[in-house]
Design a protein around this motif. Structure first.
Motif, PDB file in Angstrom:
ATOM      1  N   GLY A 437       0.813  -1.212   0.000  1.00  0.00           N
ATOM      2  CA  GLY A 437       0.000   0.000   0.000  1.00  0.00           C
ATOM      3  C   GLY A 437       0.843   1.256   0.000  1.00  0.00           C
ATOM      4  N   ALA A 438       1.921   1.243   0.796  1.00  0.00           N
ATOM      5  CA  ALA A 438       2.814   2.408   0.856  1.00  0.00           C
ATOM      6  C   ALA A 438       3.487   2.634  -0.492  1.00  0.00           C
ATOM      7  CB  ALA A 438       3.864   2.205   1.949  1.00  0.00           C
ATOM      8  N   TYR A 439       3.852   1.541  -1.177  1.00  0.00           N
ATOM      9  CA  TYR A 439       4.500   1.669  -2.495  1.00  0.00           C
ATOM     10  C   TYR A 439       3.556   2.322  -3.498  1.00  0.00           C
ATOM     11  CZ  TYR A 439       6.993   0.410  -6.779  1.00  0.00           C
ATOM     12  OH  TYR A 439       7.646   0.463  -7.987  1.00  0.00           O
ATOM     13  N   ALA A 440       2.276   1.938  -3.454  1.00  0.00           N
ATOM     14  CA  ALA A 440       1.308   2.462  -4.418  1.00  0.00           C
ATOM     15  C   ALA A 440       1.164   3.978  -4.312  1.00  0.00           C
ATOM     16  CB  ALA A 440      -0.042   1.785  -4.211  1.00  0.00           C
ATOM     17  N   PHE A 441       1.361   4.509  -3.095  1.00  0.00           N
ATOM     18  CA  PHE A 441       1.191   5.951  -2.884  1.00  0.00           C
ATOM     19  C   PHE A 441       2.523   6.699  -2.831  1.00  0.00           C
ATOM     20  CE2 PHE A 441      -2.816   4.194  -1.312  1.00  0.00           C
ATOM     21  CZ  PHE A 441      -3.733   5.032  -1.944  1.00  0.00           C
ATOM     22  N   SER A 442       3.599   5.997  -3.106  1.00  0.00           N
ATOM     23  CA  SER A 442       4.915   6.642  -3.097  1.00  0.00           C
ATOM     24  C   SER A 442       5.268   7.124  -4.499  1.00  0.00           C
ATOM     25  CB  SER A 442       5.997   5.677  -2.595  1.00  0.00           C
ATOM     26  OG  SER A 442       6.191   4.629  -3.544  1.00  0.00           O
ATOM     27  N   SER A 444       6.969   6.165  -6.867  1.00  0.00           N
ATOM     28  CA  SER A 444       7.671   4.982  -7.359  1.00  0.00           C
ATOM     29  C   SER A 444       8.072   5.147  -8.823  1.00  0.00           C
ATOM     30  CB  SER A 444       6.787   3.741  -7.207  1.00  0.00           C
ATOM     31  OG  SER A 444       5.565   3.920  -7.916  1.00  0.00           O
TER      32      SER A 444
END
Length: 491
Positions: A437-442, A444
């Motif tokens: 979840g954190a990756y999706a909102f980072s 990236s």
């Protein structure tokens, strides 16, 4: 800058114990008195607990060489204070079970028999968890009588900006010590200790020892890595390829192939990869046998067009020295700075020859030198075997290089994401579902599917890479990961 702390006293501990704390091997100390949580003090190297027991009976076997060296460094007149500490917890071990002592021994530098002997002598075992910080400059002082604490010759104002371990890794280590969880990789601890002897004279052993310490969570920074000395010649590939020095260019191409991981038994000097020689009259400019055959010709000079005779020569020499079957199975490469004439380019396309520029070869070999695990020759092979051929092949090799760099960016981003998440939440590990979840909102580099990201995390937490650690969960989403070391990118 960190918080300022005023130090006026130093806790006396055996010098081997202090060395283990400074090296990140342990966070545990056995003071001879109870320490209040939050108390700060310098670390005074002394010869204390080992004065009642021979050090061979006190310390575990893999730590003995370090203990011996630390004891030998003690001076009868002067001591050197290198670090200070904050007590994060302290408790007496009241009537510990034998199994508790064995578990404590596995997590520390002390032998079970040594711990038992301390109890038989009627002494308490106070177990303190110490957060260690390095002093900017060691403090030299005269030897003091070894009470529990000694006064410093002058007050020291220090900051907590140089911890040996980050807060998240310290918390993880402290939790293991409190719950007596067994160490995850005892065999690597043994290997690391064995490498200590070699690391003083062998740079490769030193690097491996440092990487193992990072993987074990004993350290978070590798020693400043020296640039690959091969970069000196690697950075000349394009320049020499665009000159008229064809002999030097051929040698550089051979060295480049070896650097990338190609090899050749050199049984035939006319189909060789020896970087100190050339193919000579009637010989292939370079030939690789493993991991797959590659036959090639080099043509330096930017200002000359490459005639059809170069493609014809590669075919003629390949058939002469390799035979039809081996030549047909070989990847074919022409390394040329100048443009191909139209007939030469058409011949290269028809014969499935890759025409690659010296600048592209330099980029490929530089990436290998700066990120040693980044170039997989078996993944490069399909790129070289598939269309387009001729001069357009240079673009597909550049696309391969760009793809490798993007993969490195994704992996570096994920490692940093884990590190930042743990620092921000003060956690010791993060569940994969949370991390996804954190990756999706980072910010990236590219989106990743659920399973794809998990596979990358498995790769990053392999003992062979050691950027992250993994705690296996009941299912894929419950796997937990923690930070071990950075994955820096060098563009």
């Amino acid at each position: 800058m960190g918080n300022s702390i005023l130090l006026q006293t130093a806790l006396a501990l055996p010098n081997p114990d202090i060395e283990a704390l400074i090296q990140g091997r342990t966070i545990a100390a056995m003071p001879r008195m109870f320490l209040n949580r939050g108390r700060t003090f310098a670390l005074y190297p002394a010869n204390l607990s080992v004065d009642l027991l021979p050090y061979e009976q006190h310390y575990r076997s893999h730590f003995l060489p370090i203990a011996q060296k630390a004891l030998a460094q003690l001076n009868s007149d002067r001591v050197l204070i290198k670090a200070w500490a904050r007590c994060e917890s302290c408790k007496p071990l009241d009537n510990p079970e034998p199994l508790d002592l064995e578990a404590l021994s596995r997590l520390t530098i002390w032998k079970t028999e040594g711990l038992q002997q301390i109890l038989l002598q009627g002494r308490y075992i106070f177990l303190a968890h110490l957060r260690i910080y390095l002093l900017p400059q060691p403090l030299e002082m005269s030897v003091q009588s070894s009470g529990n604490f000694v006064s410093l010759p002058k007050s020291l104002t220090v900051t907590d900006s140089t911890p040996v371990l980050s807060e998240s890794i310290f918390a993880k280590r402290s939790h293991k010590l409190k719950t007596f969880e067994p160490p995850e990789h005892p065999e690597l601890e043994e290997l690391q200790s064995a490498l200590v002897h070699l690391s003083t004279t062998n740079p490769k052993a030193k690097q491996l020892e440092a990487e193992i310490k990072m993987f074990l969570g004993w350290s978070e920074k590798l020693p400043a890595a020296k640039p690959d000395p091969d970069l000196d010649w690697i950075k000349t590939i394009a320049q020499i390829g665009n000159s008229s020095d064809g002999n030097t260019f051929e040698k550089l191409v051979r060295k480049s192939c070896v650097k990338l991981g190609f090899a050749n038994s050199n049984t035939n000097p006319k189909a060789s990869l020896n970087p100190e020689s050339t193919g000579g009259a009637g010989g292939l400019d370079f030939y690789c046998e493993t991991p797959y055959p590659v036959a090639g010709e080099c043509k330096a000079s930017k200002h000359e067009s490459v005639p059809n005779s170069v493609t014809a020569q590669l075919i003629h020499l390949g058939l002469t020295h390799l035979g039809q079957d081996r030549f047909d199975r070989s990847v074919k490469i022409i390394l040329a700075a100048g443009p191909l004439t139209n007939p030469a380019n058409q011949a290269a396309i028809g014969s499935k020859m890759n025409v690659i520029r010296p600048e592209t070869l330099q980029k490929l070999v530089e990436l290998k030198a700066k990120q040693p695990g980044s170039i997989d020759l078996l993944q490069l092979k399909p790129c070289l075997e598939q269309q387009p051929f001729g001069e357009e092949a240079d673009a597909k090799v550049n696309r391969y290089i760009d793809d490798v760099r993007e993969k490195l960016k994704v992996r570096s981003h994920i490692v940093q994401l884990v590190k930042d998440f743990l620092e921000r939440t003060k956690s010791t590990s993060v569940e994969f579902n949370q991390l996804h979840g954190a990756y999706a909102f980072s910010m990236s580099p590219q989106p990743l599917k659920y399973e794809e990201m998990h596979q990358i995390l498995i790769e990053l937490s392999s003992p062979l890479t050691g950027y992250l650690g993994r705690i296996k969960g009941e299912d894929l989403g419950r796997d937990r990961f923690y930070f071990l070391r950075d994955l820096p990118l060098d563009d």
